[in-house]
Structure formats: structure tokens, C-alpha cells
Motif scaffolding. Structure first.
Motif, mmCIF file in Angstrom:
data_model
loop_
_atom_site.group_PDB
_atom_site.id
_atom_site.type_symbol
_atom_site.label_atom_id
_atom_site.label_comp_id
_atom_site.label_asym_id
_atom_site.label_seq_id
_atom_site.Cartn_x
_atom_site.Cartn_y
_atom_site.Cartn_z
ATOM 1 N N ASP A 1 0.891 -1.024 0.088
ATOM 2 C CA ASP A 1 -0.011 -0.042 -0.062
ATOM 3 C C ASP A 1 0.990 1.444 0.088
ATOM 4 O O ASP A 1 0.548 2.305 -0.671
ATOM 5 N N ASN A 2 1.907 1.308 0.879
ATOM 6 C CA ASN A 2 2.837 2.437 0.745
ATOM 7 C C ASN A 2 3.576 2.707 -0.433
ATOM 8 O O ASN A 2 3.431 3.887 -0.918
ATOM 9 N N ILE A 3 3.972 1.536 -1.056
ATOM 10 C CA ILE A 3 4.534 1.822 -2.378
ATOM 11 C C ILE A 3 3.589 2.229 -3.484
ATOM 12 O O ILE A 3 3.910 3.092 -4.171
ATOM 13 N N GLY A 4 2.406 1.937 -3.265
ATOM 14 C CA GLY A 4 1.286 2.363 -4.260
ATOM 15 C C GLY A 4 1.042 3.765 -4.049
ATOM 16 O O GLY A 4 0.993 4.409 -4.985
ATOM 17 N N LYS A 5 0.811 4.350 -2.559
ATOM 18 C CA LYS A 5 0.967 5.673 -2.565
ATOM 19 C C LYS A 5 2.162 6.437 -3.214
ATOM 20 O O LYS A 5 2.015 7.436 -3.559
ATOM 21 N N LEU A 6 3.327 5.771 -2.967
ATOM 22 C CA LEU A 6 4.290 6.544 -3.242
ATOM 23 C C LEU A 6 4.374 6.916 -4.962
ATOM 24 O O LEU A 6 4.852 7.672 -5.455
ATOM 25 N N LEU A 7 3.964 5.607 -5.508
ATOM 26 C CA LEU A 7 4.063 5.775 -7.017
ATOM 27 C C LEU A 7 3.140 6.830 -7.461
ATOM 28 O O LEU A 7 3.339 7.220 -8.587
ATOM 29 N N LEU A 8 2.067 6.694 -6.718
ATOM 30 C CA LEU A 8 1.024 7.721 -7.212
ATOM 31 C C LEU A 8 1.419 9.224 -7.045
ATOM 32 O O LEU A 8 1.278 10.271 -7.884
ATOM 33 N N ARG A 9 2.243 9.333 -5.764
ATOM 34 C CA ARG A 9 2.346 10.758 -5.546
ATOM 35 C C ARG A 9 3.829 11.297 -6.350
ATOM 36 O O ARG A 9 3.885 12.211 -6.677
ATOM 37 N N TYR A 10 4.735 10.162 -6.260
ATOM 38 C CA TYR A 10 5.845 10.498 -7.078
ATOM 39 C C TYR A 10 6.076 9.462 -8.318
ATOM 40 O O TYR A 10 6.908 8.561 -8.363
ATOM 41 N N PRO A 11 5.278 9.779 -9.533
ATOM 42 C CA PRO A 11 5.347 8.730 -10.646
ATOM 43 C C PRO A 11 6.553 8.763 -11.284
ATOM 44 O O PRO A 11 6.966 7.729 -11.926
ATOM 45 N N ASN A 12 7.617 9.989 -11.109
ATOM 46 C CA ASN A 12 8.904 9.694 -11.898
ATOM 47 C C ASN A 12 9.869 9.831 -10.819
ATOM 48 O O ASN A 12 10.871 10.520 -11.307
ATOM 49 N N GLY A 13 9.647 9.510 -9.646
ATOM 50 C CA GLY A 13 10.670 9.642 -8.462
ATOM 51 C C GLY A 13 10.389 11.029 -7.943
ATOM 52 O O GLY A 13 9.473 11.738 -8.358
ATOM 53 N N PHE A 14 11.065 11.216 -6.807
ATOM 54 C CA PHE A 14 10.853 12.285 -6.046
ATOM 55 C C PHE A 14 11.072 13.440 -6.588
ATOM 56 O O PHE A 14 12.204 13.895 -7.327
ATOM 57 N N THR A 15 10.096 14.585 -6.804
ATOM 58 C CA THR A 15 10.338 15.896 -6.984
ATOM 59 C C THR A 15 9.553 17.005 -6.075
ATOM 60 O O THR A 15 8.766 16.361 -5.453
ATOM 61 N N SER B 1 5.907 16.520 -4.223
ATOM 62 C CA SER B 1 5.815 16.479 -2.807
ATOM 63 C C SER B 1 4.724 17.760 -2.452
ATOM 64 O O SER B 1 3.816 17.302 -1.601
ATOM 65 N N ILE B 2 4.452 18.941 -3.054
ATOM 66 C CA ILE B 2 3.566 19.906 -2.766
ATOM 67 C C ILE B 2 2.114 19.566 -3.225
ATOM 68 O O ILE B 2 1.198 19.442 -2.679
ATOM 69 N N LYS B 3 2.285 19.009 -4.628
ATOM 70 C CA LYS B 3 0.926 18.758 -4.975
ATOM 71 C C LYS B 3 0.365 17.417 -4.494
ATOM 72 O O LYS B 3 -1.002 17.671 -4.196
ATOM 73 N N ARG B 4 1.054 16.457 -3.797
ATOM 74 C CA ARG B 4 0.363 15.473 -3.192
ATOM 75 C C ARG B 4 -0.888 14.583 -3.963
ATOM 76 O O ARG B 4 -1.770 14.750 -3.641
ATOM 77 N N ALA B 5 -0.656 14.028 -5.020
ATOM 78 C CA ALA B 5 -1.607 13.521 -5.941
ATOM 79 C C ALA B 5 -2.489 12.460 -5.300
ATOM 80 O O ALA B 5 -3.501 12.147 -5.826
ATOM 81 N N ASP B 6 -1.978 11.878 -4.307
ATOM 82 C CA ASP B 6 -2.586 10.742 -3.640
ATOM 83 C C ASP B 6 -3.638 11.120 -2.464
ATOM 84 O O ASP B 6 -4.358 10.440 -1.993
ATOM 85 N N VAL B 7 -3.528 12.595 -2.354
ATOM 86 C CA VAL B 7 -4.581 13.073 -1.219
ATOM 87 C C VAL B 7 -5.737 13.851 -1.929
ATOM 88 O O VAL B 7 -5.574 14.660 -2.655
ATOM 89 N N THR B 8 -6.847 13.464 -1.563
ATOM 90 C CA THR B 8 -7.965 14.149 -2.026
ATOM 91 C C THR B 8 -8.477 15.334 -1.257
ATOM 92 O O THR B 8 -8.538 15.119 -0.140
#
Length: 121
Positions: free
Chosen positions: A95-109, A113-120
Motif C-alpha cells: 500500500d505504501n509503495i502504491g501511494k508513493l508511485l501515485l505521489r511520485y510517478p517519476n521519482g521524488f520531486t 511533494s507539494i502537489k500530493r496527488a494521492d490526497v483528495t
């Protein structure tokens, strides 16, 4: 000190760690067990932070064996939190890796980090 080594999956570790959890960390004692596990994670994470602080700011030499033990203690309490909640460590990790893949699709930027695509909102 050298410890026996085992080839364990995360779920094997969780099962082995349960042997030393006591009755407070059983699923039937969920409220008390979650409290114990959460406070244990916080306490052990504090020990990790204190050790790193002493290394970085007090000039204490790095003691990797001690640091490793403290991180292991954090993992032990996380395993018990999973036990009382009815989760597996492997599912938690997935689950954590899934969240990180959604948040950082191309690795950390920083932007991601500010956009937080995994948070609605």
C-alpha cells in the motif's frame, strides 16, 4: 554481537515477532494493543532520533549496530500494530509503495511533494 540469521519475508517476520508480543498485542485486545504499538513506535523512533542527534551534533561516533537495533525495535512495534489491526506487513508495504508511485510517478520531486496527488481535497 552476532545474532542467528533467518531468511524471512515481512509476513514471516510479523508472525515470528508476534511470539514476543504478549496479550496486549493480540487482535482481541485491539484498543489496548493499538495504543501500546503506537506508543512503542513513537518511543523507539525517538530513540533512533536521539541516537542520530548525538552522532550529528554531539560528536558521538556512529554505532551502526545500535542504530540497526533501534530501527529493528521500530519494525517490531509496526508488526504488532499490523497484528492488532488485522493487517499484514507485506500488504502495508505494498500500500505504501502504491501511494508513493501515485505521489511520485517519476521519482521524488519537490513539486510532486507539494502537489500530493494521492490526497483528495
Amino acid at each position: 554481537m552476532s545474532y542467528p540469521t533467518y531468511d524471512l519475508s515481512l509476513n514471516d517476520y510479523q508472525h515470528a515477532a508476534a511470539r514476543t508480543g504478549g496479550s496486549d498485542l493480540l487482535p482481541e485486545n485491539r484498543d489496548k494493543g493499538l495504543n501500546c504499538a503506537a506508543l512503542g513506535v513513537a518511543g523507539e523512533a525517538g530513540e533512533v532520533a536521539d541516537l542520530v542527534k548525538k552522532i550529528q551534533h554531539h560528536g558521538v561516533p556512529m554505532d551502526e549496530a545500535r542504530l540497526r537495533k533501534e530501527f529493528g525495535d521500530v519494525l517490531w512495534y509496526i508488526a504488532h500494530a499490523c497484528n492488532v489491526m488485522g493487517w499484514t506487513l507485506e500488504d502495508l508495504a505494498k500500500d505504501n509503495i502504491g501511494k508513493l508511485l501515485l505521489r511520485y510517478p517519476n521519482g521524488f520531486t519537490t513539486a510532486d511533494s507539494i502537489k500530493r496527488a494521492d490526497v483528495t481535497p
